[in-house]
Design an enzyme around this catalytic site. Structure first.
Site, PDB file in Angstrom:
ATOM      1  N   GLY A 187     -21.703  -8.053 -27.793  1.00  9.01           N
ATOM      2  CA  GLY A 187     -22.262  -7.734 -26.482  1.00  9.01           C
ATOM      3  C   GLY A 187     -23.174  -6.524 -26.547  1.00  9.01           C
ATOM      4  CB  THR A 188     -22.937  -3.349 -28.447  1.00  2.02           C
ATOM      5  OG1 THR A 188     -21.746  -2.880 -27.799  1.00  2.02           O
ATOM      6  CG2 THR A 188     -23.835  -2.154 -28.749  1.00  2.02           C
ATOM      7  CD  GLN A 218     -15.006  -5.476 -18.336  1.00  2.00           C
ATOM      8  OE1 GLN A 218     -14.029  -6.164 -18.003  1.00  2.00           O
ATOM      9  NE2 GLN A 218     -15.062  -4.856 -19.502  1.00  2.00           N
ATOM     10  CB  SER A 264     -19.136  -8.929 -24.913  1.00  3.73           C
ATOM     11  OG  SER A 264     -18.452  -8.746 -26.122  1.00  3.73           O
ATOM     12  CB  CYS A 300     -17.652   2.436 -25.073  1.00  2.00           C
ATOM     13  SG  CYS A 300     -18.171   3.149 -23.527  1.00  2.00           S
TER      14      CYS A 300
END
Length: 379
Positions: free
Chosen positions: A69-70, A178, A195, A321
């Protein structure tokens, strides 16, 4: 052990596990080649792409799979800024965005660009008027807004932001990490990221969707993979499993959301009643179904987490994170609420009422004991 850290990573969905085992045998060849096994891999990859596109309301050729996802966020932000370089060098983002968005913005600033941060209220929601004013300023190339905050669960005004971006002619990147698989995808996005391990797919798969017509150019050296958006060999079995999980989560979302939301309501109501000097943060109504965060005065959240771990509960504290740095959460700082002593409970699919009741039973004594150790006596 009761696992209450779904906002960090959701346990693998049974549908993903089944799909992964099957795909490991069926999709073990290079999907870019021309022989039979490669064509089977390619077919599975493109089928997964089409299903993912249908689930998020996109065209298959708008969807690419990344390695996380990052990476999806970094490519989405930097690729759109590069594609729209002639429009300007300004980027707009909410103050409580995930660190991947803010770090991509920081990289843009180091490259001579400008990053404007729009503040939030005490629930963690971005001010729609402030956001609209920011995107309307001359030279804005990109705006970013998450669907829901990863630390406190507050939903963001994405529809209003999308309308402001449309009026200003500015693309909107929506980080849906989310909410994918849990809530409908809001309309109006130009770039969408997610993600897989947040919705019950395997780790190592991210989703990047770029709307047709949105100017985007890879900030990395290009190759022929993934519509030239994501370099590197595709992990086809993991992608197949990720999409199977997304499909399964979307199918069960209505019933599971109602159940988890009721458990979160119970935690939100019970913790201030059972534990003195506690602040529950985030919007109590406009929120995702599975996240609740509260802060305990006088003590460090990490100490409470350690004691909860000994009692059989896996929860997190502060920024998911940046927790390893033990720095105060940038989300809680932006909200103007307590930044220490915070505990985030995020319920995974299937979280039981019994475990939540047990959590509420042990929490008061743990907080009392931790406070007593630093000389603070609770009533």
């Amino acid at each position: 052990m009761a696992y209450f850290d779904a906002a960090s990573t959701e346990p693998l969905h049974p549908a993903a596990r089944e799909a992964l085992v099957t795909a490991l045998d069926a999709a073990d060849a290079d999907p870019a080649r021309l022989y039979g096994a490669a064509r089977r891999s390619r077919l599975l990859l493109e089928r997964a792409r089409a299903e993912a596109a249908e689930l998020i309301g996109a065209r298959p050729d708008e969807v690419s799979f990344t390695t996380s996802g990052t990476q999806a966020v970094h490519l989405g932000v930097l690729g759109t800024l590069l594609g729209r370089r002639r429009a300007g060098r300004r980027m707009v983002a909410g103050a409580v965005e995930h660190s991947s968005v803010l770090q991509a913005g920081a990289a843009h600033e180091r490259d001579g660009g400008e990053l404007e941060i729009v503040g939030v209220d005490m629930t963690g929601r971005v001010d729609p008027a402030g956001f609209a004013a920011a995107v309307a300023r001359e030279g804005t190339a990109l705006a970013c807004l998450q669907t829901a905050n990863h630390e406190v669960g507050t939903l963001q005004p994405v529809a209003e932001a999308a309308e402001a971006c449309r009026a200003a002619g500015v693309p909107l990147l929506v980080d849906a990490a989310q909410t994918l698989g849990r809530l409908p995808v809001p309309p109006g996005w130009s770039v969408l990221t997610g993600s897989a391990h947040k919705w019950g797919g395997p780790a190592g798969v991210g989703l990047l969707a770029v709307r047709k017509g949105t100017r985007w150019r890879s900030p990395l050296p290009e190759d022929e993979r993934e519509r030239r958006r994501v370099p590197g060999f595709e992990n086809v079995p993991a992608v197949v499993a990720a999409v199977a999980a997304l499909r399964a989560r979307a199918a069960e979302a209505e019933a599971e959301n109602a159940r988890l939301s009721a458990l979160v309501d119970r935690i939100r109501a019970s913790v201030p009643r059972l534990v003195p000097d506690v602040e529950v943060v985030g919007d109590p109504v406009e929120r995702v179904p599975h996240i609740v965060t509260f802060s305990c005065l006088y003590v460090a959240g990490e100490v409470i987490l350690t004691e909860l771990d000994r009692a059989g509960f896996a929860v997190s504290s502060g920024s998911s994170c940046t927790a390893s740095t033990l720095r105060p959460s940038h989300v809680l700082e932006a909200m103007g609420v307590l930044t220490h002593g915070n505990v985030r409970v995020s319920l995974p699919r299937g979280a039981s009422e019994t475990d939540v009741d047990r959590f509420l039973a042990v929490l008061p004594e743990i907080v009392r004991r931790v406070r007593a150790a630093v000389g603070v006596e609770s009533p």
